[in-house]
Design an enzyme around this catalytic site. Structure first.
Site, PDB file in Angstrom:
ATOM      1  N   GLU A  49       2.427  -2.478  -2.870  1.00 17.49           N
ATOM      2  CA  GLU A  49       1.252  -3.134  -3.449  1.00 17.49           C
ATOM      3  C   GLU A  49       1.445  -4.642  -3.644  1.00 17.49           C
ATOM      4  OE1 GLU A  49       0.383  -0.840  -7.011  1.00 17.49           O
ATOM      5  OE2 GLU A  49      -0.908   0.496  -5.881  1.00 17.49           O
ATOM      6  N   GLU A  93      -2.013   6.406  -1.831  1.00 18.67           N
ATOM      7  CA  GLU A  93      -2.185   6.797  -3.234  1.00 18.67           C
ATOM      8  C   GLU A  93      -3.643   7.107  -3.510  1.00 18.67           C
ATOM      9  OE1 GLU A  93      -0.572   4.302  -6.268  1.00 18.67           O
ATOM     10  OE2 GLU A  93       1.397   4.102  -5.298  1.00 18.67           O
TER      11      GLU A  93
END
Length: 819
Positions: free
Chosen positions: A177, A246
């Site tokens: 991320e 995710e």
């Protein structure tokens, strides 16, 4: 010659078992075949090795192809070049358990994890290296990151666990991320991500590398999506498949917060919509959330429970209907694998957020009918037939004719979990406690620490994250006529401690903790200082270190000041700044150093006059392990804040005294419309976490077990009890022409509490008969078919239950069975 022949033989055997993992723009390919892959996150340190086989097996039975996990750097290298892969940190054992179940693995090495894990997975010694800056072109950081990443890769290679070696791991991840925060690092951030890609590629793992939330991921990295919805995600390269690393099945909890809940219908909708729009890899974050044992919870303020409203609950129970409804979706998607990965794609837009997507091959076609409207059902006419698609749902037709699945129509039971009292033999109804105070004399009366400096330090620098606790102590002398010694005096502390306890001359003057997300506050209390020597002792406590954000390593923790004594004489105010005073520091508490939590601890405990609501106090009791094999929890209602151990195993921080606010909860939860973390909250006005998981492997099945508590704020241990969690009742609310299975998780169904076929109203536990109902006795029919059995399968039809007149509306069966 012999050795050469042996080497060739070895290479031939190895290549025979090797799996070739690659990709194209449509999908991950395994041995040349495009695959629909469904994966679930299970983090090995958030459960125990004894739990792993059951969790992974349930993942497989739930229709998963793969198990995903992070690797947690600070758990494995708590001290530089000293490693720990024991117990629940045994990464290799976990990966082999995945392999034994015949599943693939996705290894997110990072080594930045985030994951609501303490400090995002970074070890504190890394922060305390000279000139260190995380996640940028900082040589010291890159050297350490490369060292750890290489070590993990080498460990996994040594055990032949990459698919290229015949192992289960089909994907590896570098960084995590970073794209979300890269802008803060400027050009150095761009250079860093290129270095990450080159470093990862040089490790030659033989499977693709992924970078999540990284739109500029350099080739050959595969950029992937994280979030509640990823159907609109477009990879940055036409040769990169559409992947979702995710899919957040729920959300995490923070102390003082409420219970988040993401509906089953919405999770299913997000997955079906993703596959409708060309996705072929979906990973649930989390599939099993588990428990933040010991000091692993991040934050600040992440709770010990990491349940995450996942398909498997914190203890490993099936979270129904989420688990079962997604399993049915997985089965349908797998049945369409070839069509989804090889078919030509066409789309029909019906307007008002309704659409059809057709995947067509020479062998046949598969269809998705999607309705993204939040309020209106859609009627879709397709190939001469009409289909009603409920609002905010997707209907899947594997043959483009017959509806096999709709995300809003749940045909899986709902399981209502209950806590049962400890039924161990000879177990008393209440625990018998002994106690002892935390010895703080050196700190409160002498102000004596390990070193002294004329400076206020950040807690991370001094404690090296070896403890939640750090003492800041100073001695100040006042002359009798010191102008500060006024009629009114106070101590003022500018604090970034998550919790602060203040003492003056051995007396506790008060405590304060951060609230509402504000971790910088001012503590001020009236104090009567005396002429002569005064000792100020401040205990700073952290409750999980920051784990997310640009430069999160520099977020302050502890008491960074200024610290002042305020004297007031009439209209005159005098401020005496103590920030540059001599401050003495001590990491940790006495009881922790002397390991009072160990079962074999020889320290003296008193059984006389056990005090309640006393801060800085240790409590100990023995108990028998609950009978059976249901998961065990300890109810800590009545306590304040502290840490708990069972047989020397740290089960995590507790804080049942932290009550969530009264407002913001939903009496009814509407699955329709985009989910966010503040939607569908429950548990208003209650402790954020009351029950704490005690894994069965921590317990002695025979003989005594020991519970030790360290209570910081003061509480009443007399209410503490051990309980087991299990299915108490199961419910279903299913339209006719479906089949429903009721199961009490290997226990017999004991009674049918409610049953009605027609248009019943309400939810599980509050069902009511509607305006139309079958004349046949639905309760009697289900009693005969289900009571006494561990599971029963029910055909919801008019042939079985009769045909009540519901004015043309679809008929439903509502049932609640007691386990």
């Amino acid at each position: 010659m012999v050795s050469l022949r042996f080497l060739l033989c070895f290479l031939l055997v190895s290549s025979a078992y090797a799996t070739i993992v690659s990709h194209d723009g449509r999908a991950i390919t395994i041995d040349g075949h495009r695959r629909v892959l469904l994966s679930g996150s299970i983090h090995y340190p958030r459960s125990t090795p004894e739990m792993w086989p059951d969790l992974i097996k349930k993942g497989k039975e739930g229709g998963l192809d793969a198990i995903e996990t992070y690797v947690f750097w600070n758990a494995h290298e708590p001290t530089r070049r000293q490693y720990d892969f024991s117990g629940k940190l045994d990464l290799i054992r976990f990966l082999k358990t995945v392999q034994d179940e015949g599943l693939y693995g996705v290894l997110r090495i990072g080594p930045y994890a985030c994951a609501e894990w303490n400090y995002g997975g970074f070890p504190m010694w890394l922060h305390n290296m000279p000139g260190m800056v995380f996640r940028t072109t900082n040589k010291a950081f890159m050297d350490e990151m490369q060292n750890f990443t290489t070590m993990i890769v080498d460990m996994v290679k040594k055990e032949n666990l990459f698919a290229s070696q015949g192992g289960p791991i089909i994907l590896a991840q570098i960084e995590n991320e970073y794209g979300n925060i890269m802008g803060s690092y400027g050009e150095s951030g761009k250079a860093y991500i290129k270095w990450c890609a080159n470093m990862a590629q040089s490790l030659d793992v033989g499977v693709p590398w992924i970078m999540c939330q990284q739109n500029d991921a350099p080739q050959p990295m595969l950029n992937t999506c994280n979030g509640f919805y990823c159907d609109n995600f477009v990879p940055n390269n036409p040769n990169t498949p559409k992947m979702w690393t995710e899919n957040w099945t729920g959300w995490f909890k923070q102390w003082g917060g409420k219970n988040p809940h993401r509906t089953t219908e919405d999770v299913a909708f997000s997955v079906a919509r993703f596959f409708q729009r060309g996705g072929t890899f979906n990973n649930y974050y989390m599939y099993h959330g588990g428990t933040n044992f010991d000091r692993t919870a991040g934050g600040p303020y992440i709770t010990t429970s990491y349940d995450y409203d996942a398909p498997l609950d914190e203890y490993g129970n099936l979270n129904q209907p989420k688990y079962g409804h997604l399993k049915q979706l997985h089965d349908v998607l797998h049945s369409m694998e070839k069509t989804l990965t090889y078919g030509n794609i066409s789309t029909i837009d019906f307007g008002n957020s309704a659409s059809a997507t057709i995947y067509k091959t020479e062998e046949g076609s598969s269809c998705f009918f999607g309705n993204g409207n939040e309020t209106s059902d859609a009627t879709i006419s397709f190939q001469g037939k009409s289909y009603v698609v409920p609002a905010w749902s997707v209907t899947i037709l594997p043959d483009c004719k017959n509806e096999a699945y709709n995300t809003a129509k749940i045909t899986t039971q709902t399981s209502m979990m209950i806590k049962k009292p400890n039924e161990a033999e000879d177990s008393p109804s209440t625990l018998k406690w002994s106690w002892r105070p935390e010895n703080m004399d050196n700190f409160l009366l002498k102000g004596k620490g390990e070193f002294t400096k004329r400076q206020l330090f950040d807690q991370k620098v001094v404690s090296n994250d070896q403890s939640d606790y750090l003492w800041y102590m100073t001695t100040i002398k006042f002359k009798k006529r010191d102008p500060v010694l006024g009629k009114s005096m106070s101590l003022r502390v500018n604090s970034t401690a998550h919790v602060l306890h203040a003492f003056v001359n051995g007396q506790h003057i008060g405590n304060q903790h951060a609230e509402n997300g504000n971790f910088h506050y001012v503590f001020e209390k009236d104090v009567k200082f005396k002429s002569g020597r005064n000792v100020i002792s401040l205990l700073s406590i952290t409750v999980g270190l920051a784990n997310y954000g640009a430069f999160f390593e520099s977020k302050p923790a502890g008491i960074t000041g200024p610290i002042s004594i305020i004297g007031r004489n009439g209209d005159e105010t005098i401020v005496k700044d103590l920030s540059a005073h001599k401050w003495s520091y001590k990491t940790g508490l006495n009881g922790f150093e002397h390991q009072l939590f160990k079962t074999e601890s020889m320290s003296k405990w008193s059984v006389q006059s056990v005090p309640f609501n006393r801060s800085m106090t240790w409590y100990k009791a023995t108990f028998k392990a609950p009978l059976g094999n249901n998961p065990v929890v300890v109810d800590l209602l009545g306590l304040g804040k502290g840490t708990a151990w069972v047989n020397g195993n740290n089960i995590g921080r507790y804080w049942p005294a932290f009550i969530s606010s009264e407002n913001g909860c939903s009496a009814k939860c509407n699955y329709r419309g985009a989910y966010h973390a503040e939607k569908c909250l429950t548990n208003c006005g209650e402790p954020t976490q009351r029950w704490y998981h005690v894994p069965r492997s921590f317990l002695n099945a025979e003989g005594d077990n020991t519970l030790v508590l360290f209570e910081e704020m003061g509480g009443n241990p007399s209410l503490v009890s051990f309980q087991t969690t299990r299915v108490g009742s199961v419910c279903a609310n299913v339209y006719e022409k479906n089949n429903i299975e009721l199961s009490c998780d290997r226990k017999p169904i004991s009674a049918i509490k409610f049953a009605s076929f027609g248009n019943p109203d309400g939810n599980c536990g509050t069902f009511e008969k509607g305006t139309c109902e079958s004349s046949n006795s639905t309760v009697d029919i289900l009693t005969q078919e289900c009571v006494g059995k561990e599971k029963c399968s029910i055909d919801v039809s008019t042939e079985k239950f009769g045909a009540p007149d519901c004015n043309g509306a679809a008929r439903r069966l509502a049932v609640e069975a007691i386990c």
